[in-house]
Design a protein around this motif. Sequence first.
Motif, PDB file in Angstrom:
ATOM      1  N   TRP A 346      53.320 -15.070 -42.652  1.00 25.69           N
ATOM      2  CA  TRP A 346      52.665 -14.487 -43.824  1.00 25.69           C
ATOM      3  C   TRP A 346      52.989 -13.006 -43.936  1.00 25.69           C
ATOM      4  N   GLY A 360      44.529 -19.106 -43.079  1.00 21.82           N
ATOM      5  CA  GLY A 360      45.807 -19.349 -42.415  1.00 21.82           C
ATOM      6  C   GLY A 360      46.245 -20.799 -42.518  1.00 21.82           C
ATOM      7  N   TYR A 400      44.571 -16.493 -40.798  1.00 22.93           N
ATOM      8  CA  TYR A 400      45.580 -15.674 -41.472  1.00 22.93           C
ATOM      9  C   TYR A 400      45.649 -14.280 -40.864  1.00 22.93           C
ATOM     10  N   ASN A 431      53.295 -17.131 -48.263  1.00 21.88           N
ATOM     11  CA  ASN A 431      53.728 -17.678 -46.976  1.00 21.88           C
ATOM     12  C   ASN A 431      55.202 -18.048 -47.050  1.00 21.88           C
TER      13      ASN A 431
END
Length: 442
Positions: A346, A360, A400, A431
């Motif tokens: 990311w 995430g 994340y 992403n």
Amino acid sequence: MNNVLIEEALRRAIAAEQSGDLDRAQKDLERSLEIDPNHPMARNNLAVLLARRGNPAAALQILSELIASNPGYPSAYFNRANVFLALGRTENAIADFINVTELDPNNVEAHRSLGFQWLAKSNRGRAMDHFARTYELRRGEDRTGIAQRSLRTSSSEKLKHDADLFRHLPSRAGNKQRFESLANLYEMVAAGLNDGVVELSDEQIKLLGPDYNTAINIKDAPEMTGAAINSELDCPAIQTAWGKGGAKVTMIENLLTPKALLVLRKFLMQSTIWHDFAHIDGFVATYLEDGFACPLVLQIADEFRAALPSLLGPHPLTQAWAFKALSGKKPIAPHADDAAVSLNFWITPDIANQNPETGGLIVYTAPSPENWPIVDYDADQVRIKKFLSENGDSAVSIPYRENRGVLFQSRMFHGTDSPDFSSGYENHRINITFLFGNNKNV
């Protein structure tokens, strides 16, 4: 009369193969060759079918004989190249892909294949040449029509995204007014569209202009003079963690150098390469052959593979993409990748994420059955949900973080974990995924 019989047999063979009746398809192709043993298309199609059915040696013989008698037939070289790849003969495959591009300079798939083959050999310059040519044939002045549908369709979300992108471009002499005008036009067309992906009218296409969904602006993303991936990564520990406890998933912190992260982010924030708006609702995407290939992306993939030789050495890069969520709460549903190993990372700053504990990736470590077919993102959802309801306790959640990577076995189901990102162009969750190798060679 013979030509009519052959054409009918070829049509039946194509229909049978499309329906999955490979036995019927092979019989029809063999019937064609009984009528005319030298028919180029029948020979070519039979070879492709035999390769698909697991007999590359027979396919190779047919294609080599076909090329000997028809040296100007590009499809035969292209199909023989893929047979060579299946047999592990990469040098022969490259030679045949080159033959295709010499006979048919606008063959998108041959240029795309050469891009990946040269990248596997760490020849990023030649790889970039072929990816650039692929992109030109898809979106440039020499475009062949292969991406025509995405030039005549759109969505309100796609157009609003592009308008935001135009307004976030750095001001340059003569460009500010142009991009502001484009943003206004895109927003005007977006206001008149129904929900979802829609066909544009001729009037709407005229308003958007001839550059709609093409490379209007590309931000440079050159190779780093030094390393692009963090030199302090503990690569032996990553490779050890990969198989620990049988779960082939591991987290990587600070994957890229600060400079590489910054350049990559600017490339994705300021380049009009987000051409795919139909694959997953609420997302735009870009792929190697459709704008994502740039010197820095190829450098990152090459360096990462070199850093993990025992894990990725046998697995060259087979695809790479970036997805951008247009809504802060829009997840990507569980799905599997058609590869051996996936790297997901990311690049959006952490400040955009309103819940640091989520946003995430969830990876389900329960392996999917070996014969599980990957059909389509939407079409697969019912089967996947049923499987996960029976194996849901295998979920591993990775929160994340900017510049955090997750390395995992591609065939494991994975999806976004409850995203909660702020609104606004700079907060879009981006992403990036690299796919390495073939899932049959895990």
